[in-house]
Design a protein around this motif. Structure first.
Motif, PDB file in Angstrom:
ATOM      1  N   PHE A   1       0.758  -1.166   0.352  1.00  0.00           N
ATOM      2  CA  PHE A   1      -0.036  -0.036  -0.095  1.00  0.00           C
ATOM      3  C   PHE A   1       0.343   1.569  -0.155  1.00  0.00           C
ATOM      4  N   ASP A   2       0.375   2.413  -0.756  1.00  0.00           N
ATOM      5  CA  ASP A   2       1.348   3.667  -1.309  1.00  0.00           C
ATOM      6  C   ASP A   2       2.594   3.793  -1.849  1.00  0.00           C
ATOM      7  N   GLU A   3       2.496   2.443  -2.408  1.00  0.00           N
ATOM      8  CA  GLU A   3       4.724   1.614  -2.825  1.00  0.00           C
ATOM      9  C   GLU A   3       4.560   3.169  -4.252  1.00  0.00           C
ATOM     10  N   GLU A   4       5.356   3.807  -4.587  1.00  0.00           N
ATOM     11  CA  GLU A   4       5.456   4.364  -5.526  1.00  0.00           C
ATOM     12  C   GLU A   4       5.857   3.313  -7.164  1.00  0.00           C
ATOM     13  N   VAL A   5       5.599   2.953  -8.061  1.00  0.00           N
ATOM     14  CA  VAL A   5       5.746   3.061  -9.506  1.00  0.00           C
ATOM     15  C   VAL A   5       5.876   3.634 -10.204  1.00  0.00           C
TER      16      VAL A   5
ATOM     17  N   VAL B   1      -3.985   0.542  -8.662  1.00  0.00           N
ATOM     18  CA  VAL B   1      -3.255   1.976  -8.789  1.00  0.00           C
ATOM     19  C   VAL B   1      -3.671   3.110  -8.553  1.00  0.00           C
ATOM     20  N   ARG B   2      -3.764   5.111  -8.251  1.00  0.00           N
ATOM     21  CA  ARG B   2      -4.055   5.636  -8.065  1.00  0.00           C
ATOM     22  C   ARG B   2      -2.559   6.935  -8.533  1.00  0.00           C
ATOM     23  N   GLN B   3      -3.222   7.996  -9.231  1.00  0.00           N
ATOM     24  CA  GLN B   3      -2.287   8.767  -8.717  1.00  0.00           C
ATOM     25  C   GLN B   3      -2.328   9.953  -8.007  1.00  0.00           C
ATOM     26  N   HIS B   4      -3.241   9.565  -7.126  1.00  0.00           N
ATOM     27  CA  HIS B   4      -2.893  10.767  -5.839  1.00  0.00           C
ATOM     28  C   HIS B   4      -1.196  10.621  -4.980  1.00  0.00           C
ATOM     29  N   VAL B   5      -0.400  10.979  -4.638  1.00  0.00           N
ATOM     30  CA  VAL B   5      -0.199  10.890  -4.108  1.00  0.00           C
ATOM     31  C   VAL B   5       0.559  11.197  -2.308  1.00  0.00           C
ATOM     32  N   PRO B   6       0.191  10.134  -2.158  1.00  0.00           N
ATOM     33  CA  PRO B   6       0.198   9.239  -0.420  1.00  0.00           C
ATOM     34  C   PRO B   6       1.327  10.385  -0.278  1.00  0.00           C
ATOM     35  N   PRO B   7       1.054  10.885   1.315  1.00  0.00           N
ATOM     36  CA  PRO B   7       1.732  11.875   2.369  1.00  0.00           C
ATOM     37  C   PRO B   7       3.839  11.264   2.506  1.00  0.00           C
ATOM     38  N   LYS B   8       3.473  10.315   2.759  1.00  0.00           N
ATOM     39  CA  LYS B   8       5.237   9.240   1.892  1.00  0.00           C
ATOM     40  C   LYS B   8       5.191   7.977   1.666  1.00  0.00           C
ATOM     41  N   PRO B   9       5.550   8.227   0.159  1.00  0.00           N
ATOM     42  CA  PRO B   9       5.369   6.638  -0.597  1.00  0.00           C
ATOM     43  C   PRO B   9       6.430   6.006  -0.714  1.00  0.00           C
ATOM     44  N   LYS B  10       5.755   4.535  -0.483  1.00  0.00           N
ATOM     45  CA  LYS B  10       6.426   3.740  -0.126  1.00  0.00           C
ATOM     46  C   LYS B  10       7.260   3.080  -1.501  1.00  0.00           C
ATOM     47  N   PHE B  11       7.953   2.552  -1.354  1.00  0.00           N
ATOM     48  CA  PHE B  11       9.551   1.813  -2.508  1.00  0.00           C
ATOM     49  C   PHE B  11       9.767   0.693  -2.342  1.00  0.00           C
ATOM     50  N   ALA B  12       9.992   0.028  -3.494  1.00  0.00           N
ATOM     51  CA  ALA B  12      10.844  -1.743  -3.679  1.00  0.00           C
ATOM     52  C   ALA B  12      12.151  -1.169  -3.501  1.00  0.00           C
ATOM     53  N   ALA B  13      12.829  -1.982  -2.243  1.00  0.00           N
ATOM     54  CA  ALA B  13      14.683  -1.253  -2.326  1.00  0.00           C
ATOM     55  C   ALA B  13      15.510  -2.016  -3.064  1.00  0.00           C
ATOM     56  N   ILE B  14      16.225  -0.731  -3.612  1.00  0.00           N
ATOM     57  CA  ILE B  14      17.216  -1.117  -4.478  1.00  0.00           C
ATOM     58  C   ILE B  14      18.111  -2.160  -4.644  1.00  0.00           C
ATOM     59  N   PRO B  15      18.057  -2.990  -5.593  1.00  0.00           N
ATOM     60  CA  PRO B  15      19.230  -4.406  -4.933  1.00  0.00           C
ATOM     61  C   PRO B  15      20.730  -3.872  -5.546  1.00  0.00           C
ATOM     62  N   TRP B  16      21.027  -3.256  -4.303  1.00  0.00           N
ATOM     63  CA  TRP B  16      22.435  -2.761  -4.242  1.00  0.00           C
ATOM     64  C   TRP B  16      23.260  -3.742  -4.949  1.00  0.00           C
ATOM     65  N   LYS B  17      23.351  -5.169  -4.747  1.00  0.00           N
ATOM     66  CA  LYS B  17      24.863  -5.987  -5.215  1.00  0.00           C
ATOM     67  C   LYS B  17      23.795  -6.015  -6.990  1.00  0.00           C
ATOM     68  N   SER B  18      22.740  -5.895  -7.458  1.00  0.00           N
ATOM     69  CA  SER B  18      22.650  -6.075  -9.176  1.00  0.00           C
ATOM     70  C   SER B  18      22.620  -4.829  -9.470  1.00  0.00           C
ATOM     71  N   LEU B  19      23.149  -3.758  -9.156  1.00  0.00           N
ATOM     72  CA  LEU B  19      23.736  -2.690 -10.111  1.00  0.00           C
ATOM     73  C   LEU B  19      25.281  -2.263  -9.980  1.00  0.00           C
ATOM     74  N   ASP B  20      25.010  -1.391 -11.458  1.00  0.00           N
ATOM     75  CA  ASP B  20      26.341  -1.528 -11.953  1.00  0.00           C
ATOM     76  C   ASP B  20      27.317  -0.842 -11.200  1.00  0.00           C
ATOM     77  N   GLN B  21      28.821  -1.335 -11.687  1.00  0.00           N
ATOM     78  CA  GLN B  21      29.568  -0.686 -10.678  1.00  0.00           C
ATOM     79  C   GLN B  21      29.920   0.512  -9.954  1.00  0.00           C
ATOM     80  N   LYS B  22      29.433   1.330 -11.923  1.00  0.00           N
ATOM     81  CA  LYS B  22      29.539   2.404 -11.908  1.00  0.00           C
ATOM     82  C   LYS B  22      28.405   3.357 -10.818  1.00  0.00           C
ATOM     83  N   THR B  23      27.545   2.798 -11.447  1.00  0.00           N
ATOM     84  CA  THR B  23      26.314   2.862  -9.758  1.00  0.00           C
ATOM     85  C   THR B  23      26.724   3.070  -8.319  1.00  0.00           C
ATOM     86  N   ARG B  24      26.852   1.984  -8.474  1.00  0.00           N
ATOM     87  CA  ARG B  24      27.621   2.317  -6.845  1.00  0.00           C
ATOM     88  C   ARG B  24      28.492   2.945  -6.215  1.00  0.00           C
TER      89      ARG B  24
END
Length: 260
Positions: free
Chosen positions: A134-138, A177-200
């Motif tokens: 609930f309230d996750e941003e996509v 899905v709705r487009q109304h922005v909640p007070p504190k949007p949630k998120f799926a965690a960024i997969p650190w180990k899967s990022l390119d080395q330059k991004t890290r």
């Protein structure tokens, strides 16, 4: 008299020789066959050119679908990436691309979950093991129109293909899905180990995110699941939130290459 006869004989022989050596004019069927034979190579060249042109157009379309879009296509009240790009994106797993599409100032329409739901990717690419919450941003990638057969059906709103912060796509119903922005949007965690080395490296170079990344590594010793300490869990959540905040606030990251 003999001289006149000799001259006449010579003229007659020459005339007969000339008549015997001349080729007869081609008949109509022969002329038609010759024209067809002459035209065949030109036709084959035309077919080859047409086939080559079609292949070039296909190659150009495929190459365009690999490029990360910077502008969107307005469809109703949603501004979406090109459909060909979405198909390629959702058939794989691209966390670095997700960060670029979610970056501050990107034109693509955001959506927010109205409920917890399973993460299912109907496009065939990777799905997350974590539910959408609930309230996750996509990021809205594609809006599927309802199939009502021309009938007006109450509540039939089609559905969406969306992108999560972790680089996976999910298939959702319209009411999820709705487009109304909640007070504190949630998120799926960024997969650190899967990022390119330059991004890290870019995250590590930032004072705040870099400090939390190092602390997490020290506390969790590479693990974030299973038997981990309370301190590891705490710093892992702090780091995840810091990475999201860095991207949302316009932090610099290297541009990812084209999709494979």
């Amino acid at each position: 008299m003999r001289s006149v006869q000799s001259s006449f004989a010579l003229v007659l022989v020459g005339t007969l020789a000339a008549c015997g050596g001349a080729a007869p004019p081609p008949s109509e069927p022969d002329r038609a066959e010759a024209e067809v034979a002459a035209a065949a190579p030109a036709a084959k060249e035309g077919e080859a050119a047409e086939g080559e042109g079609g292949k070039k157009e296909e190659d150009a379309a495929a190459e365009a679908s690999r490029q990360i879009p910077t502008t969107c296509e307005q469809r109703g009240n949603e501004c979406l990436p090109p459909v060909a790009f979405v198909k390629r994106l959702c058939s794989g797993f691209h966390p670095d691309v997700a960060l670029t599409l979610f970056a501050k100032g990107s034109p693509f329409t955001r959506g927010y979950l109205t409920r917890d739901t399973e993460a299912v990717n109907a496009s065939g690419g990777s799905s997350s093991n974590d539910k959408l919450v609930f309230d996750e941003e996509v990021l809205i990638l594609y809006h599927r129109e309802p199939e009502t057969g021309g009938m007006v059906v109450s509540g039939a709103g089609g559905g969406y293909e969306v992108l999560r912060w972790d680089g996976t796509c999910a298939t959702l119903m319209a009411e999820e899905v709705r487009q109304h922005v909640p007070p504190k949007p949630k998120f799926a965690a960024i997969p650190w180990k899967s990022l390119d080395q330059k991004t890290r490296d870019a995250f590590l170079a930032d004072e705040k995110t870099g400090k939390l990344i190092i602390e997490r590594k020290r506390e969790c010793k590479g693990a974030t699941m299973g038997a981990v300490t309370a301190k590891c869990e705490k710093v892992d959540k702090q780091m995840a939130a810091a990475l999201i905040a860095y991207v949302r606030n316009g932090g610099a990251l290297p541009a990812p290459g084209p999709l494979p």
